[in-house]
Design an enzyme around this catalytic site. Sequence first.
Site, PDB file in Angstrom:
ATOM      1  N   SER A 142       0.871  -1.190   0.000  1.00  0.00           N
ATOM      2  CA  SER A 142       0.000   0.000   0.000  1.00  0.00           C
ATOM      3  C   SER A 142       0.899   1.229   0.000  1.00  0.00           C
ATOM      4  O   SER A 142       2.077   1.148   0.347  1.00  0.00           O
ATOM      5  CB  SER A 142      -0.862   0.002   1.267  1.00  0.00           C
ATOM      6  OG  SER A 142      -1.633   1.181   1.349  1.00  0.00           O
ATOM      7  N   TYR A 156      -1.688  -1.126  10.524  1.00  0.00           N
ATOM      8  CA  TYR A 156      -1.775  -1.390   9.081  1.00  0.00           C
ATOM      9  C   TYR A 156      -0.518  -0.881   8.364  1.00  0.00           C
ATOM     10  O   TYR A 156       0.097  -1.603   7.564  1.00  0.00           O
ATOM     11  CB  TYR A 156      -3.019  -0.707   8.523  1.00  0.00           C
ATOM     12  CG  TYR A 156      -3.213  -0.905   7.046  1.00  0.00           C
ATOM     13  CD1 TYR A 156      -3.757  -2.078   6.541  1.00  0.00           C
ATOM     14  CD2 TYR A 156      -2.849   0.098   6.134  1.00  0.00           C
ATOM     15  CE1 TYR A 156      -3.933  -2.261   5.178  1.00  0.00           C
ATOM     16  CE2 TYR A 156      -3.023  -0.079   4.766  1.00  0.00           C
ATOM     17  CZ  TYR A 156      -3.566  -1.263   4.295  1.00  0.00           C
ATOM     18  OH  TYR A 156      -3.735  -1.439   2.944  1.00  0.00           O
TER      19      TYR A 156
END
Length: 260
Positions: A142, A156
Amino acid sequence: MFTSIAGRSVVVTGSSKGIGKGMARVFASKGARVLVVARDQAAAQKCADEIKAAGGQAAAVSADVTKWEDMQRMADAAVKQHGGIDVLCANAGIFPAAKLADMAVETWDEVLATNLKGMFLSIKACLPAMKKKKGRIVITSSITGPITGLPGWTAYGTSKAGQLGFLHTAALELAPHNITVNAVMPGNVMTEGLEGLGAEYLKKMTDSVPLRRLGAVEDIGHAALFFASDEAAYITGQTLVIDGGQVLPESLTAIEEMGT
Ligand code: NAP
């Protein structure tokens, strides 16, 4: 013109919906045989059925990336049903939001167990079969973590940055086996989960993207397809940001100065 990947066996973890489903659809549309993997068997089967209804080849397996036995069973299913494993998209991931001070210890553990350890287990399980092929591993990282920050997403971001640490050494270890390891780094991608956040939230997110739209799951699928292609055979240990230019503006002013 790229070499056809028709007939290749592709495993996509976390492909019952979202980005993984987009990847599965893109690979299947090019003639690959796709194994759809998610914990929810019915949802995985539905995705495989949709691919088959569109003329593609797919099978489904219920497996949890946090469980080693499940990952071994997943790899066995790909070998039995599709004759081996050419490509693994290690995509399954979760993103529960909680600010650092309030985050339950269990949430931290769950995010790292799924996004980081799950990636490792899925790759480890597929390696024996991939060593017999020109293996391609594509990790879904990401922009959040490796490049940007987002309040509520420390766990995350840690997991997504950790994936890139893994990537660099895994690429070295697997190079002698002709297996490449690369990562896609999506920005904000329009998934079922995002739709639920409401029109105002989506507009704000869209306004922060220079190309003025959120990513489509197929945008990420096509990047994964490139890394899996014969033409990308000399690329390993690398990342590709697919974000419509989201990480480029250095300030809100930069976005405003772009005009409409
Ligand atoms: P999503 O729509 O929530 O889909 C997640 C998929 O992963 C589902 O198929 C889910 O099915 C599966 N999954 C979750 N936990 C699993 C587990 N333990 N074992 C096996 N499968 C599991 O998520 P997404 O937005 O597409 O995200 C996919 C990946 O892209 C993630 O790695 C995420 O970090 C990354 N990413 C997403 C965005 C974005 O904007 N959406 C941006 C950057 C990166 P089950 O629940 O049935 O298992």
